[in-house]
Design a protein around this motif. Structure first.
Motif, mmCIF file in Angstrom:
data_model
loop_
_atom_site.group_PDB
_atom_site.id
_atom_site.type_symbol
_atom_site.label_atom_id
_atom_site.label_comp_id
_atom_site.label_asym_id
_atom_site.label_seq_id
_atom_site.Cartn_x
_atom_site.Cartn_y
_atom_site.Cartn_z
ATOM 1 N N LEU A 103 34.342 34.130 35.940
ATOM 2 C CA LEU A 103 34.641 35.343 34.516
ATOM 3 C C LEU A 103 35.553 35.978 35.056
ATOM 4 O O LEU A 103 36.386 36.413 35.069
ATOM 5 N N ILE A 135 39.464 36.901 34.357
ATOM 6 C CA ILE A 135 39.802 38.476 33.623
ATOM 7 C C ILE A 135 40.847 39.007 34.093
ATOM 8 O O ILE A 135 41.520 39.986 34.225
ATOM 9 N N LEU A 195 40.563 46.700 32.343
ATOM 10 C CA LEU A 195 40.511 45.892 31.572
ATOM 11 C C LEU A 195 39.060 46.276 30.480
ATOM 12 O O LEU A 195 38.996 47.431 30.240
ATOM 13 N N ILE A 196 39.216 44.788 29.622
ATOM 14 C CA ILE A 196 38.517 45.694 28.617
ATOM 15 C C ILE A 196 36.843 45.677 29.067
ATOM 16 O O ILE A 196 36.160 44.345 29.727
ATOM 17 N N ILE A 222 33.536 46.057 27.961
ATOM 18 C CA ILE A 222 32.952 44.984 27.567
ATOM 19 C C ILE A 222 32.544 43.434 28.836
ATOM 20 O O ILE A 222 31.416 42.846 28.492
ATOM 21 N N ILE A 223 33.586 42.795 28.102
ATOM 22 C CA ILE A 223 33.984 41.186 28.889
ATOM 23 C C ILE A 223 33.457 41.761 30.334
ATOM 24 O O ILE A 223 32.729 41.107 30.784
ATOM 25 N N LEU A 224 33.810 42.845 31.709
ATOM 26 C CA LEU A 224 34.066 42.692 32.763
ATOM 27 C C LEU A 224 32.056 42.986 32.481
ATOM 28 O O LEU A 224 31.406 42.339 33.818
ATOM 29 N N LEU A 274 29.817 42.042 30.897
ATOM 30 C CA LEU A 274 29.323 40.748 30.428
ATOM 31 C C LEU A 274 29.266 39.773 31.988
ATOM 32 O O LEU A 274 28.296 39.119 31.866
ATOM 33 N N GLY A 275 30.320 39.924 32.279
ATOM 34 C CA GLY A 275 30.306 39.121 33.861
ATOM 35 C C GLY A 275 29.527 39.415 34.572
ATOM 36 O O GLY A 275 28.877 38.559 35.392
#
Lengths: 331, 325
Positions: free
Chosen positions: A312, A316, B122-123, B125-127, B129-130
């Motif tokens: 993931l 990204i 990067l956003i 919350i997404i990073l 989350l990973g």
């Protein structure tokens, strides 16, 4: 002349968009299969390929739904809980004493429940105006709690036709679930490319303000993508319940990671407005094959999860580098 | 001009008053249902439970004011607690060294989060989350590989004293929280760094143009979030007496709810330490109240989600109304 014509025809089809990540993904996929097959030859046996095909469909179907949400520039991380609650609804409605609902009706109720959860998310995001990640973080907890509440014990479903929905094969070799997945993917691909709704989705994600000025109903478009995402998550739940012939509260735990990883890996830009479902198809196969390959190579489950998080993050990073390069090229 | 200013001040004051009223009503409600709620024992348990949420919420406050976000702290705490326990119990390392290494793990995680987010845009919350998935898995792997269990006992006198003894009737963990509150309040409200953080959140572009090193400061804030996560890790090991790979599992939602309830906006630029602490108090009272009422655990999860959505929805609706007026 004929040659030129075919070329322009290919150009009009243009399954791989310009700058697409898909060709790279396909090369990665082939390399990966070679590596896994050399570690364990069983990897490319017919039985294993069949099992990969049968298991990837759940995440594939959900990824198709989530893609529409991400294309509008939003997120839905409640898909795992929606899966869980749809599976339990299936099992509970099937087991109601003395009602004997036909199995088709039970499945329809589960799908409608998923769409309703999507509608709740969509309502909170578009009408109330909460950030979509926070909204779905909340509904993720709510519906997981409800799933545990309804499934205090494992609910069984022993009914041949229902089990066939998830475990059946066509021509002895093609899993039914794969047909649902490909069917849904093709349908959504056509919707995204050739309908007004599809174009609106891309416009909303690329630039919501411009879309609004151009007369696109941003809120309505976003709302419907959440409903699609909820309904596909419920489809995943129905298939999972049918494959395992029971349902419990833990179903779909952690699926939000899995599905998000597929979408990001597929090149669906997190900024919205960019990416195609062809990428989703390839990414679904890649991730399904990786987890199967790691399992066959006897890698412990914790390491597999860590690996998924790593994929993931790498995905990204790649996405952000591509967006940045595009900006530089445009400037 | 003056008119607008006074109006704004009145609004902020009423925010605090609304939160205080909510707190009062909740305490009265739970006390009516079960009078044990305001017994000394329950209050001290509640304060101890509040410490962890409070510390994490404090770390999040400047970060979210500057438009950052970190949701990996739960898994980070799991990992830190496992690392401390493994080093001390299995590895036989000196306790203080083990604790320091644990905190450094947290700092390192925070630094990596900040570095990746800021250098690749990067956003957050997404990073995170990973990162959450990776750290959780690492905690499980470490605990399984080196001790074959999910929870590793940490039996030491210093940590036990820290968790149980009091300083002028104040439990030590609460004391840590109080010190951190004062430090964070002072930095945010009284120093130039604090004003810079608010400016970054209010308008990153302007901040950058006026010569502030936005990225460096944000990486620093992520690193400090890691530091408080490390402190939180020590406290959870001290209070529970074990390092466990599921320690931080249910921390993300209550902490986020508390911070958002305290008036921090996801758009950055607003929020105060006092507001955050009020939010933490309210969230702690709600969840402690629910467990005093013997509500089953799945309801708690359900309420956590509901609380988060209701809190943010209430703020959104109010903001929309204000914008219309």
């Amino acid at each position: 002349m004929a040659n030129k014509n075919t070329k322009s025809f290919l150009d009009t089809i243009n399954v791989f968009k310009k700058n697409s990540m898909t060709p790279t993904l396909i090369i990665v996929y082939i390399l990966m299969i070679a590596i896994f097959a050399s570690v364990n030859p069983l990897y490319i046996s017919l039985t294993n390929i069949k099992s990969i095909l049968a298991t990837i469909s759940i995440s594939g179907i959900m990824a198709v739904g989530l893609t529409t949400v991400i294309l509008t520039g939003n997120f839905d991380i409640s898909v795992g809980s929606t899966l869980g609650i749809a599976a339990i609804i299936c099992a509970k409605f099937y087991n109601i004493e003395g009602l004997n609902l036909p199995i088709g009706v039970v499945i329809l109720i589960a799908l409608l429940a998923g769409a309703a959860i999507g509608a709740i998310n969509g309502f909170l995001v578009t009408v109330v105006g909460i950030n979509s990640i926070i909204t779905t973080l909340g509904t993720l907890a709510i519906f997981r709690g409800l799933a545990y509440f309804f499934a205090t014990e494992t609910a069984r479903i022993y009914y041949k036709p229902f089990i066939f929905v998830g475990r059946g094969y066509v021509f002895n070799n093609v899993p039914l679930t794969l047909i649902y997945f490909i069917g849904l993917l093709v349908l959504m691909y056509l919707v995204l490319r050739f309908t007004k709704f599809g174009r609106n989705i891309y416009q909303v994600g690329a630039n919501a303000d411009a879309a609004r000025l151009a007369g696109v109903s941003v809120d309505r478009t976003t709302f419907f993508t959440f409903i699609i995402s909820g309904a596909t998550a419920a489809m995943g739940g129905v298939i999972m319940a049918s494959q395992l012939a029971f349902a419990q509260g833990e179903f779909g735990l952690g699926y939000e990671f899995k599905i998000l990883t597929i979408c990001v890996l597929a090149g669906i830009s997190l900024a919205g407005g960019r990416g195609t479902l062809v990428g989703v198809l390839v990414a679904t196969f890649i991730l399904g094959s990786i987890s199967n390959g790691l399992a066959l190579a006897d890698v412990p489950i914790e390491w597999r999860e860590a690996f998924q998080g790593l994929i993931l993050i790498v995905a990204i990073l790649i996405d952000s580098i591509r967006v940045r390069r595009e900006k530089l090229l445009r400037a | 001009m003056q008119d607008i200013n006074t109006k704004k001040k009145g609004l902020r004051l009423s925010d605090t008053i609304i939160l205080l009223i909510i707190l009062g009503v909740l305490v009265a409600f739970f006390t009516l249902i079960n009078s044990d709620f305001i017994a000394y024992n329950n209050i001290s348990t509640m304060l101890k439970n509040m410490v962890l949420t409070g510390i994490l919420a404090l770390g999040l406050t400047p970060l979210m004011i500057a438009r950052g976000l970190d949701i990996s702290f739960g898994s980070s705490i799991s990992l830190i607690s496992v690392v401390i326990a493994l080093l001390y119990t299995v590895g036989g390392v000196n306790l203080w060294l083990a604790l320091i290494i644990g905190v450094l793990v947290g700092v390192f995680v925070g630094f990596i989060n900040g570095l990746l987010i800021e250098s690749f845009d990067l956003i957050p919350i997404i990073l995170t989350l990973g990162m959450m998935a990776i750290l959780q898995a690492l905690a499980l792997v470490l605990a399984n590989t080196f001790s074959n269990t999910y929870s590793i006992l940490v039996m030491t006198d210093p940590l036990y004293y820290f968790a149980t003894r009091t300083f002028f009737k104040i439990p030590y963990p609460v004391l840590v929280l109080i010190v951190l509150v004062i430090v964070y309040w002072f930095i945010l409200a009284k120093t130039k760094v604090g004003r810079t953080i608010y400016l970054i959140g209010a308008n990153p572009t302007v901040a950058k143009l006026s010569g502030i090193k936005v990225k460096k400061i944000k990486i620093l804030l992520y690193t400090f979030m890691g530091l408080v996560t490390g402190i939180g890790g020590i406290i959870i090991v001290a209070v529970s007496g074990v390092g466990m790979s599921y320690h931080g599992k249910n921390l993300a939602l209550p902490t986020l709810s508390a911070v958002l309830l305290g008036g921090i906006s996801l758009m950055g630029g607003s929020g105060t330490v006092a507001g955050t602490m009020l939010g933490v108090l309210i969230v702690t009272v709600i969840f402690n109240g629910l467990s005093v009422l013997n509500v089953p655990s799945y309801y708690i999860q359900l309420f956590q989600g509901l609380a988060l959505i209701i809190i943010v929805a209430a703020y959104e609706i109010r903001n929309n109304r204000a914008a219309m007026n």
